[in-house]
Design an enzyme around this catalytic site. Structure first.
Site, PDB file in Angstrom:
ATOM      1  N   PHE A 178      44.114  41.218  52.133  1.00 52.60           N
ATOM      2  CA  PHE A 178      43.948  39.919  51.497  1.00 52.60           C
ATOM      3  C   PHE A 178      44.226  38.821  52.530  1.00 52.60           C
ATOM      4  O   PHE A 178      45.232  38.872  53.247  1.00 52.60           O
ATOM      5  CB  PHE A 178      44.924  39.814  50.319  1.00 52.60           C
ATOM      6  N   ASP A 211      52.525  45.157  50.466  1.00 53.56           N
ATOM      7  CA  ASP A 211      52.205  44.141  49.471  1.00 53.56           C
ATOM      8  C   ASP A 211      51.787  44.886  48.201  1.00 53.56           C
ATOM      9  O   ASP A 211      50.825  45.663  48.212  1.00 53.56           O
ATOM     10  CB  ASP A 211      51.075  43.235  49.976  1.00 53.56           C
ATOM     11  N   TYR A 235      51.602  37.277  38.571  1.00 55.20           N
ATOM     12  CA  TYR A 235      50.595  36.850  37.590  1.00 55.20           C
ATOM     13  C   TYR A 235      49.455  37.828  37.404  1.00 55.20           C
ATOM     14  O   TYR A 235      48.532  37.575  36.655  1.00 55.20           O
ATOM     15  CB  TYR A 235      50.047  35.454  37.928  1.00 55.20           C
ATOM     16  N   LYS A 236      49.495  38.961  38.117  1.00 60.46           N
ATOM     17  CA  LYS A 236      48.430  39.957  37.945  1.00 60.46           C
ATOM     18  C   LYS A 236      48.863  40.952  36.865  1.00 60.46           C
ATOM     19  O   LYS A 236      48.977  40.584  35.712  1.00 60.46           O
ATOM     20  CB  LYS A 236      48.113  40.590  39.286  1.00 60.46           C
ATOM     21  N   ARG A 273      33.927  42.985  40.584  1.00 63.78           N
ATOM     22  CA  ARG A 273      35.250  43.599  40.491  1.00 63.78           C
ATOM     23  C   ARG A 273      35.690  43.665  39.021  1.00 63.78           C
ATOM     24  O   ARG A 273      35.623  42.666  38.301  1.00 63.78           O
ATOM     25  CB  ARG A 273      36.213  42.721  41.280  1.00 63.78           C
TER      26      ARG A 273
HETATM   27  C1  PLP Z   1      46.892  37.969  44.724  1.00 66.31           C
HETATM   28  C2  PLP Z   1      47.409  38.299  46.083  1.00 66.31           C
HETATM   29  C3  PLP Z   1      48.222  37.396  46.757  1.00 66.31           C
HETATM   30  C4  PLP Z   1      48.504  36.060  46.157  1.00 66.31           C
HETATM   31  O1  PLP Z   1      49.299  35.252  46.928  1.00 66.31           O
HETATM   32  P1  PLP Z   1      49.763  33.840  46.355  1.00 66.31           P
HETATM   33  O2  PLP Z   1      50.763  33.395  47.300  1.00 66.31           O
HETATM   34  O3  PLP Z   1      50.276  34.085  44.960  1.00 66.31           O
HETATM   35  O4  PLP Z   1      48.561  32.967  46.265  1.00 66.31           O
HETATM   36  C5  PLP Z   1      48.727  37.774  48.006  1.00 66.31           C
HETATM   37  N1  PLP Z   1      48.426  38.972  48.546  1.00 66.31           N
HETATM   38  C6  PLP Z   1      47.618  39.852  47.905  1.00 66.31           C
HETATM   39  C7  PLP Z   1      47.325  41.170  48.528  1.00 66.31           C
HETATM   40  C8  PLP Z   1      47.083  39.533  46.665  1.00 66.31           C
HETATM   41  O5  PLP Z   1      46.274  40.383  46.047  1.00 66.31           O
END
Ligand code: PLP
Length: 428
Positions: free
Chosen positions: A134, A203, A228-229, A387
């Site tokens: 990401f 992560d 939030y996921k 997705r």
């Molecule tokens: C959703 C996600 C994030 C989100 O980071 P924010 O700081 O909340 O915007 C970070 N890393 C991964 C791998 C994600 O899927």
């Protein structure tokens, strides 16, 4: 599993031991396959947040930091998250965003690597990660590399193992890839990295609440993750972070600071002294004032996952998640054959998270928009990836059946070619 009629999906739902977990949510009409981007609203959240607003804030005001326990929320909610990711009590903190937590934890990981070098001949100056990780993870790592004199080395997922050598300080991976849905074997990869003398930062953005995670059991070093996921904490919810207790201890022994040394991570914030002294344990990773509103919502979200404990916990959720995504894959192959869709996510269960990604060279974005117009919500990621997330807490087998039927109809008639499905919004 091979279903040929919708009734068979209904029968699977009728026999589903986790079916009652769905009642924990306030669900709008339609089929939501995007819990991997923003989890759905738990029923309890609105009342809990209203209580924080009207009573704790509105009436009790400043007293609520003590009286309503606001000040303890980051560690209390952290302890609940710990139960979902194989960490111990007092090891997880709920705070800030994933990006910020990554910054704090990765900075500590790099400082530990520098500290290891003192009195040794070795020099580990690399962070290794996946090219397809990401972007925020890569951007944060890049920034720290610039500040601390490290180098970020990126590779395709299959090349990672070959890069683990005496130059690597940290292997930084997202356990479930956001785009492909591919799942890393945490224990095996961690062991590989350790054999090369590197530490591993995971992560868990697409793992926590989605797949069983055993941080302590797999010997992981550091972790961050998202609220939030799959934890259903609400938009912009606080994220979380974890360090192995052995690393946490070294921070004290070697006077290593987390880089955002704010006042609420101080050992005695209300002494208001000019010099920084870190709080004991994980609490030092608090930077500034937490949001009790957001933490109350996250608490409700985490509770929806913990509610599965009585029904077999994460192992049972994982079984259902795989059954749902198996059904999706099988139905897409049957109902949408010849429509130019290919499966991006590994079909092998052990290598799959809780999402399925399909690829279509033409019209991917528009197909997702056409599906949304029909009430089936997935999302789109470049390049050409459709997705679909499968959150076992509330999704039913019949939802999967119906979603694929809708996808089939969108493709059969070329409905997605309509002008209104081509316009790109700011968030895809
Ligand atoms: C959703 C996600 C994030 C989100 O980071 P924010 O700081 O909340 O915007 C970070 N890393 C991964 C791998 C994600 O899927």
């Amino acid at each position: 599993m091979s279903l040929t009629h919708r009734d068979e999906a209904l029968a699977l739902d009728a026999a589903d031991p986790l079916a009652a977990l769905r009642d924990q949510f306030d669900l709008p009409p339609g089929i939501y396959l995007d819990g991997n981007s923003l989890g759905q609203l738990p029923r309890r959240t609105a009342a809990r947040v209203a209580q924080v607003v009207s009573q704790e804030w509105g009436v009790d005001l400043i007293q609520s930091w003590n009286k309503a326990g606001w000040i303890a929320l980051p560690t209390q909610v952290g302890d609940k998250i710990a139960r979902l990711i194989g960490a111990g009590p007092g090891q997880v903190l709920a705070a800030d965003s994933t990006s910020i937590n990554l910054y704090k934890v990765l900075a500590v990981a790099l400082q530990l690597a520098l500290s290891d070098e003192l009195g040794s001949a070795s020099e580990r100056r690399r962070i290794v990660s996946e090219r397809d990780n990401f972007p925020t993870d890569l951007y944060i790592a890049e920034s720290l590399c610039r500040q601390l004199g490290f180098e970020l080395v990126l590779a395709d997922v299959d090349e990672i193992a070959g890069l683990l050598d005496e130059r690597v300080a940290v292997l930084m991976l997202t356990q479930v890839n956001y785009r492909t849905g591919q799942l890393h074997d945490m224990a095996a990869v961690t062991a590989q990295a350790h054999a090369a003398g590197a530490r591993v930062l995971w992560d868990l953005a697409h793992s926590a609440g989605a797949v069983p995670v055993d941080l302590l059991g797999s010997g992981a070093d550091f972790a961050v993750g998202c609220g939030y996921k799959y934890l259903n904490g609400g938009p912009g919810s606080p994220a979380f972070l974890w360090l192995h207790p052995q690393h946490l201890r070294r921070l004290d022994d070697e006077a290593i600071w987390q880089p955002l040394s704010g006042w609420l991570g101080h050992a005695a914030p209300f002494a208001f002294t000019p010099d920084y002294r870190p709080a004991p344990g994980i609490a030092r990773f608090i930077c500034g004032t937490p949001s009790p509103l957001a933490l109350a919502a996250l608490d409700c979200g985490v509770d929806t996952v913990l509610a599965a404990d009585a029904l077999g916990g994460m192992a049972a959720l994982r079984r259902k998640s795989l059954a749902l995504s198996d059904l999706f894959i099988e139905r897409v192959q049957a109902r949408c054959a010849g429509q130019g869709l290919s499966l991006v996510t590994p079909s092998e269960q052990a290598r799959r998270g809780s999402q399925v990604s399909l690829r279509r060279d033409e019209g991917g974005y528009a197909i997702v928009q056409a599906l949304i117009a029909r009430g089936v919500v997935g999302d789109y990621r470049e390049p050409g990836i459709l997705r679909f997330g499968f959150t076992p807490l509330m999704l039913r087998f019949v939802d999967v059946w119906d979603a694929v039927e809708q996808l089939g109809q969108v493709l059969d008639a070329g409905e997605w070619r309509d002008e209104r499905f081509q316009r790109r919004a700011a968030v895809t």
